[in-house]
Design a protein around this motif. Structure first.
Motif, PDB file in Angstrom:
ATOM      1  N   THR A 105       0.851  -1.182   0.000  1.00  0.00           N
ATOM      2  CA  THR A 105       0.000   0.000   0.000  1.00  0.00           C
ATOM      3  C   THR A 105       0.893   1.240   0.000  1.00  0.00           C
ATOM      4  O   THR A 105       2.085   1.164   0.294  1.00  0.00           O
ATOM      5  CB  THR A 105      -0.908   0.046   1.245  1.00  0.00           C
ATOM      6  OG1 THR A 105      -0.085   0.100   2.423  1.00  0.00           O
ATOM      7  CG2 THR A 105      -1.812  -1.168   1.316  1.00  0.00           C
ATOM      8  N   SER A 106       0.293   2.366  -0.314  1.00  0.00           N
ATOM      9  CA  SER A 106       1.028   3.622  -0.289  1.00  0.00           C
ATOM     10  C   SER A 106       0.201   4.675   0.420  1.00  0.00           C
ATOM     11  O   SER A 106      -1.020   4.516   0.594  1.00  0.00           O
ATOM     12  CB  SER A 106       1.360   4.090  -1.720  1.00  0.00           C
ATOM     13  OG  SER A 106       0.178   4.315  -2.456  1.00  0.00           O
ATOM     14  N   MET A 133     -10.348  -3.233   3.438  1.00  0.00           N
ATOM     15  CA  MET A 133      -9.410  -4.119   2.741  1.00  0.00           C
ATOM     16  C   MET A 133      -9.310  -5.475   3.436  1.00  0.00           C
ATOM     17  O   MET A 133      -8.225  -6.000   3.687  1.00  0.00           O
ATOM     18  CB  MET A 133      -8.035  -3.450   2.605  1.00  0.00           C
ATOM     19  CG  MET A 133      -8.067  -2.218   1.710  1.00  0.00           C
ATOM     20  SD  MET A 133      -6.429  -1.547   1.317  1.00  0.00           S
ATOM     21  CE  MET A 133      -5.758  -2.856   0.260  1.00  0.00           C
ATOM     22  N   ILE A 171      -9.139   1.688   0.167  1.00  0.00           N
ATOM     23  CA  ILE A 171      -8.552   2.311   1.344  1.00  0.00           C
ATOM     24  C   ILE A 171      -8.984   1.528   2.588  1.00  0.00           C
ATOM     25  O   ILE A 171      -9.991   0.829   2.584  1.00  0.00           O
ATOM     26  CB  ILE A 171      -8.955   3.797   1.503  1.00  0.00           C
ATOM     27  CG1 ILE A 171     -10.473   3.945   1.692  1.00  0.00           C
ATOM     28  CG2 ILE A 171      -8.475   4.612   0.309  1.00  0.00           C
ATOM     29  CD1 ILE A 171     -10.915   5.360   2.047  1.00  0.00           C
ATOM     30  N   GLY A 204      -5.223  -1.122   7.423  1.00  0.00           N
ATOM     31  CA  GLY A 204      -4.338  -1.711   6.428  1.00  0.00           C
ATOM     32  C   GLY A 204      -4.916  -3.026   5.977  1.00  0.00           C
ATOM     33  O   GLY A 204      -5.880  -3.536   6.565  1.00  0.00           O
ATOM     34  N   PRO A 205      -4.375  -3.636   4.941  1.00  0.00           N
ATOM     35  CA  PRO A 205      -4.923  -4.896   4.426  1.00  0.00           C
ATOM     36  C   PRO A 205      -4.888  -6.004   5.475  1.00  0.00           C
ATOM     37  O   PRO A 205      -3.905  -6.167   6.197  1.00  0.00           O
ATOM     38  CB  PRO A 205      -3.987  -5.225   3.248  1.00  0.00           C
ATOM     39  CG  PRO A 205      -3.334  -3.936   2.887  1.00  0.00           C
ATOM     40  CD  PRO A 205      -3.228  -3.158   4.157  1.00  0.00           C
ATOM     41  N   ARG A 250      -5.326   0.658  -7.075  1.00  0.00           N
ATOM     42  CA  ARG A 250      -4.474   1.452  -6.190  1.00  0.00           C
ATOM     43  C   ARG A 250      -4.912   1.229  -4.742  1.00  0.00           C
ATOM     44  O   ARG A 250      -6.101   1.307  -4.426  1.00  0.00           O
ATOM     45  CB  ARG A 250      -4.585   2.942  -6.536  1.00  0.00           C
ATOM     46  CG  ARG A 250      -3.905   3.320  -7.857  1.00  0.00           C
ATOM     47  CD  ARG A 250      -4.376   4.692  -8.327  1.00  0.00           C
ATOM     48  NE  ARG A 250      -5.687   4.623  -8.969  1.00  0.00           N
ATOM     49  CZ  ARG A 250      -6.406   5.698  -9.302  1.00  0.00           C
ATOM     50  NH1 ARG A 250      -5.956   6.915  -9.009  1.00  0.00           N
ATOM     51  NH2 ARG A 250      -7.583   5.563  -9.893  1.00  0.00           N
ATOM     52  N   PHE A 251      -3.941   0.926  -3.878  1.00  0.00           N
ATOM     53  CA  PHE A 251      -4.211   0.623  -2.478  1.00  0.00           C
ATOM     54  C   PHE A 251      -3.562   1.679  -1.596  1.00  0.00           C
ATOM     55  O   PHE A 251      -2.343   1.888  -1.662  1.00  0.00           O
ATOM     56  CB  PHE A 251      -3.655  -0.760  -2.094  1.00  0.00           C
ATOM     57  CG  PHE A 251      -4.181  -1.897  -2.945  1.00  0.00           C
ATOM     58  CD1 PHE A 251      -5.449  -1.857  -3.500  1.00  0.00           C
ATOM     59  CD2 PHE A 251      -3.389  -3.020  -3.180  1.00  0.00           C
ATOM     60  CE1 PHE A 251      -5.930  -2.896  -4.273  1.00  0.00           C
ATOM     61  CE2 PHE A 251      -3.859  -4.075  -3.943  1.00  0.00           C
ATOM     62  CZ  PHE A 251      -5.125  -4.013  -4.500  1.00  0.00           C
ATOM     63  N   HIS A 252      -4.369   2.325  -0.761  1.00  0.00           N
ATOM     64  CA  HIS A 252      -3.861   3.355   0.139  1.00  0.00           C
ATOM     65  C   HIS A 252      -4.263   3.029   1.573  1.00  0.00           C
ATOM     66  O   HIS A 252      -5.445   2.847   1.874  1.00  0.00           O
ATOM     67  CB  HIS A 252      -4.413   4.729  -0.245  1.00  0.00           C
ATOM     68  CG  HIS A 252      -4.047   5.165  -1.633  1.00  0.00           C
ATOM     69  ND1 HIS A 252      -2.746   5.418  -2.018  1.00  0.00           N
ATOM     70  CD2 HIS A 252      -4.822   5.386  -2.724  1.00  0.00           C
ATOM     71  CE1 HIS A 252      -2.733   5.792  -3.296  1.00  0.00           C
ATOM     72  NE2 HIS A 252      -3.973   5.770  -3.746  1.00  0.00           N
ATOM     73  N   ALA A 253      -3.258   2.953   2.457  1.00  0.00           N
ATOM     74  CA  ALA A 253      -3.515   2.680   3.870  1.00  0.00           C
ATOM     75  C   ALA A 253      -2.293   3.105   4.684  1.00  0.00           C
ATOM     76  O   ALA A 253      -1.163   3.051   4.178  1.00  0.00           O
ATOM     77  CB  ALA A 253      -3.803   1.191   4.077  1.00  0.00           C
TER      78      ALA A 253
END
Length: 403
Positions: free
Chosen positions: A24-25, A40, A61, A65-66, A204-207
């Motif tokens: 993630t970013s 997630m 998002i 976090g995942p 796109r993954f954001h966390a």
């Protein structure tokens, strides 16, 4: 906006098996996508895979976090058998609707197994038979009626009396329904694998990113986040599990606490065919095995009060579950090597709520998973992705918020 819960405590068995990491970013600037998925976990992963496969641009998002919510707390008995027996559900929502809900649940398990194979995800999947034991909710005669109701719906079910149940499976109970078509898997490996497939398609993954405000208009949804950047999307999916937000109707929904244990590996002591076992009781005991021969057993459910009280009971509940497991299978080593607790949502009928939120047609949600969380997540990914793609799912009305 969010209702925040500490979703699990203790040491789930899945920590013994390493799942792939999901990169993630940080969200450092405003972003746009066709679909924004909030959450997630397993349901968010299924949605991301389905939507990217359909060609949609997707942003996911999560405020943690995942895989850091309730996903790791599941025991992952992926069953088509809904918590509410078919014979009882028929009296609640009508025979035709109940039969169709059960058939769709069975189809979802089959579709999920096929999709996992098609994508080549290594999540220790195995097909399993199941035994639904006579209990406090359905005794032997009622179980016979339940088996008949399933057969009338086109779902194979065999009623076993106590003698063949003991001879074939070594279980001393008055009777059981024997069925086929369920699967067992590692939920963390599956979730990670689905996210990584979506990532290959430019998701796109954001966390950690926390949504703080939702504004939905005629053409788009705008989501403000805690740290400032906004996300704009044509559609939004709330895959937040049991942490509901204010715009999601809470009718017929409540939060339950559950506890589970896992033993040491003991493949030579397992019962024949390592069949799923659960009870026609409320609350019920449920048992499965892992690929390396551990026994996972859970139950002792009760209404959620608060995380502190739930967590304080881990030792006592684990001892009770181990004792019940020992009564069912006296030859097992039932000492817990892993013990954990978690919270989950359930509904009056046992069916989830899936689809667009009333008066918010661009915001979709999934609510009330009960004991079939992974199965219902699969159904949600099918129904919601069809809706976003402009298609009608014939079973959408069964699970809609306005049903």
């Amino acid at each position: 906006m969010p209702r925040k819960l500490d979703l699990r405590t203790g040491r789930p068995v899945w920590s013994a098996y390493r799942a792939p990491s999901v990169p993630t970013s940080a969200l450092t600037r405003d972003a746009k996508a066709d679909v924004l998925i909030v959450g997630m976990g397993i349901s968010g992963a299924m949605m991301a895979e389905a939507l990217t496969a359909d060609g949609h641009s997707v942003i996911c998002i999560d405020r943690r976090g995942p895989l850091k919510g309730s996903t790791a707390a599941t025991t992952a008995l992926v069953q088509f058998e809904i918590d509410q027996p078919l014979s009882i559900l028929s009296k609640m929502i009508g025979k035709a609707s109940a039969e169709q809900a059960w058939r769709r649940s069975r189809l979802a398990v089959s579709n999920l197994a096929a999709r996992i194979a098609e994508l080549g995800i290594n999540c220790a999947l195995s097909r399993s038979q199941s035994l639904y034991l006579a209990g406090t909710m359905l005794g032997p005669s009622q179980l016979r009626g339940e088996a008949q109701a399933r057969r009338e719906a086109g779902i194979d079910a065999t009623y076993l009396t106590s003698a063949p149940l003991a001879q074939t499976f070594g279980i001393d109970r008055d009777g059981a329904i024997h069925s086929h078509g369920n699967i067992a898997l590692d939920p963390c490996k599956l979730t990670a694998g689905l996210f990584l497939k979506a990532l290959e398609r430019k998701a796109r993954f954001h966390a950690p990113v926390e949504a703080t405000r939702i504004e939905d208009g005629a053409n788009e949804v705008l989501v403000a986040t805690k740290d400032g950047p906004t996300i704009t999307a044509r559609q939004m999916v709330l895959a937040t599990g049991y942490e509901l937000i204010d715009i999601v109707p809470a009718a017929a929904h409540r939060i339950i606490s559950t506890w589970a244990i896992a033993t040491c590996p003991q493949p030579r002591k397992l019962w024949p065919r390592a069949t799923f076992v659960w009870e026609a009781s409320d609350p019920y005991l449920y048992v499965r095995t892992t690929a390396d021969g551990r026994v996972i057993c859970g139950g002792e459910d009760e209404d959620f009060v608060d995380e502190t009280r739930r967590d304080e009971q881990i030792a006592d509940k684990s001892a009770r579950i181990a004792a019940k497991l020992g009564q069912l299978f006296p030859h097992l080593d039932v000492r817990p090597e892993f013990a954990w607790t978690g919270s989950f949502g359930t509904t009056t009928t046992g069916l989830p709520y899936i689809g667009a939120i009333p008066r918010h047609p661009r915001i979709h949600a999934v609510m009330g998973y009960g004991g079939n969380g992974i199965t219902f997540s699969r159904i949600a990914s099918e129904i919601v992705s069809a809706s976003i793609g402009g298609l009608d799912d014939t079973d959408a009305g069964l699970f809609a918020f306005n049903r």
